[in-house]
Write an enzyme that holds these catalytic residues in place. Sequence first.
Site, PDB file in Angstrom:
ATOM      1  CG  HIS A  47      -6.723  -1.787  -5.756  1.00 56.10           C
ATOM      2  ND1 HIS A  47      -5.487  -2.133  -5.273  1.00 56.10           N
ATOM      3  CD2 HIS A  47      -7.111  -0.708  -5.021  1.00 56.10           C
ATOM      4  CE1 HIS A  47      -5.130  -1.308  -4.308  1.00 56.10           C
ATOM      5  NE2 HIS A  47      -6.105  -0.425  -4.138  1.00 56.10           N
ATOM      6  CE1 TYR A  87     -22.265  14.345 -14.360  1.00 54.71           C
ATOM      7  CE2 TYR A  87     -21.195  14.603 -12.226  1.00 54.71           C
ATOM      8  CZ  TYR A  87     -22.342  14.528 -12.988  1.00 54.71           C
ATOM      9  OH  TYR A  87     -23.562  14.623 -12.385  1.00 54.71           O
ATOM     10  NE  ARG A 145      -3.510  -0.049   2.611  1.00 58.29           N
ATOM     11  CZ  ARG A 145      -4.289  -0.350   3.661  1.00 58.29           C
ATOM     12  NH1 ARG A 145      -4.378   0.496   4.665  1.00 58.29           N
ATOM     13  NH2 ARG A 145      -4.948  -1.480   3.704  1.00 58.29           N
TER      14      ARG A 145
END
Length: 773
Positions: free
Chosen positions: A88, A132, A42
Amino acid sequence: MSDKIKTPGAPGDTSPEPVPETLRRAIGDRYLTYALSTIMHRALPDARDGLKPVHRRILYAMRELRLSSTGGFRKSAKISGDVMGNYHPHGDAAIYDAMARLAQDFAVRYPLVDGQGNFGNIDGDNPAAARYTEARMTAAAEALLQGLDENAVDFRDNYDGTLTEPVVLPASFPNLLANGSSGIAVGMATNIPPHNIAELIDACLHLIKAPDAQDDTLLKYVPGPDFPTGGTIVEPSESIAQAYRTGRGSFRLRCKWEVEDLGRGQWQIVVTEIPYQVQKSRLIEKIAEIIQLKKIPILGDVRDESAEDIRLVLEPRSKNVAPELLMNMMYRNSDLEVRFSLNMNVLIDGVTPKVCSMKEVLRAFLDFRRDVLQRRTVYRMEKIDHRLEILEGLIVAFLNLDRVIDIIRYDDAPKAALMREDWGRDFVRATDESDYVPPAEGGADGLTDLQAESILNMRLRSLRRLEEIELLKEQSALMEERAALEDLLEHPELQWNSVADQLRDVKKLFGKNSAGGARRTQFAVAGEVEEVPLEAMIDREPITVVCSQMGWIRAMTGHIDLTRELKFKDGDGPRFLFHAETTDRLLVYASNGRFYTIPASNLPGGRGMGEPLRLMVDLPNEAEIVDILIHQPGRKLLLASSAGDGFVVPEDDVLAQTRGGKQVLNVRSPARAIVCRPVAGDHVAVVGENRKVLVFALSELPEMGRGKGVRLQKYKDGGLSDATTFHLSAGLTWLDPAGRTRTETQLDDWIGKRAGSGRMAPRGFPRDNKFTG
């Protein structure tokens, strides 16, 4: 039929018995597992490709979606959804935020994602929702993925075992240093600034030529970070060298600015580049707060005139101020100068966390590139061997074309017949099916399975004579290529030459002559900053300080008549009224024994009623204002509490540097600080609430910086009412009830030792027990 509940250990129970485990061990094992997962999967980047798992998976998913730099865009929601579903298993918001950062040219030196839509801005505004925006890969991202389909790296199963993902990307350039990285793990963190690709490649080429090169030598090629937002690094070269040598350090980064001449002696400062990771909107808010609090008196105003570029306008209050002086003040009090920390804590080979020097990071990258080259070479050789095997079969077919046609035309199992046939003998073409002689069973080895299959799949149009010539040419070229690849694998120097050639090709794509490839961050010397007191930056002007009984303070322009009638709020009136100058510092003494310092230039103007003093300093509601003085360096003050304790303090020691003030006289409730008088004389006079007066030598009082003090006067009931200092030769002066000034020079009856009881006040002493003379 009955249901029986079986207990552990009962006959017939095959369930495993619980193993006892201490809480310390259980928590320790599980936290260690979490820590390792955070460190390796991570927070820390891989030294080879410079990516964390989430970024690597985003780029691989975009490759699988065929989102090339020259192709079309896809919705970001589709990309983040594929990443989450396939590789993921975490929140889509976190994935989208990571992808959006890769598209921000102010956050990443070489963006890996080409975004279309609102992906945030340098003001700190968040990107638009994923539904968007659209995205595709950039050329830099494709360079990181180059060779992925040539077995350049290992693959592993994804989280559910249905797909595979690369362990690391091939990375054609040192992305770890090019784009930098930051992350916080368990017990360790990383923070790496971005650098210039052309400079990094030059350092890599030098490291290939001289593997034993020192870190200081590499600084000739990589002088320091190259931030996407530009700016100027003013860190000394020795400090930069030490940081890259040890992997830990920091860089002082300043904004880039210029002076604009407005004519008639007027000028303004325009900031064109701000430091890395500084949000422009917060920077402007901080500067506006500085102006409001008058921390920099010579700064008049700030305006944001930015469009596509950065343009912050700083206006000085006076044209007589040097621009360098103003900017040095801004560097100290705002984020126009920041310190960027360097902590090159990375995963070596994707496994071991280590704080590396620049040389170690570049060496890890070069070793990885050599490994990628070897793997791609082996992969290419396997492909060549595969093609040569096919070509050998096709050439056999062309040399024995009639026999091949007979087998395909007449044999019931043409593939097996092609594989059994002895192609070294002569053949007679069959005129019909009855004339066809099949290959003998168990004959000599003929074509391989792959060759036979290729012949059977060959089109009729490929039987031209020209095709045979092309096959021979292709075979010859592949043989030469294979020989060259064998030499490459056998000679390390050839491998390093090939790695160097690949790096030079990358440099042509992203070097200094490419779009955005030139260095953006420059270097400069900070220089010596002259310490200039605030008073020197303030225009010296006369003012009249007015503070009301309710604590509202203001500064009226000029020295007005102190007997003049002023306006106050209803129920309020004057309390402190005196002349001062804008360069003065005011000392506010409160009943809690604390001193507060307020620059006179910070006082509100006299047009209104002013502002509450409690808003300018952190004065508690239960504390009252005892006195307000103009600070005079070198002067001494007499402090006393209602309990009758006090001492002398140098006035320079009571200056406060913060809003919270400075504790000087220690008082304990119900006692409170009531006296603050400048020392002027050789004796001290004190009067208690019992109207007893005591006079003693000033030398009997200690000089302290802070404390409770010593006993001034002894009381049976009540406490201290007032205290003052005077010259014994001049006598003690006060105002009698009629308003006349009275001076008593015969004080033998009241002179005593400190902490005495004293005697009743002289006739005509004020009823309020105050020395008001």
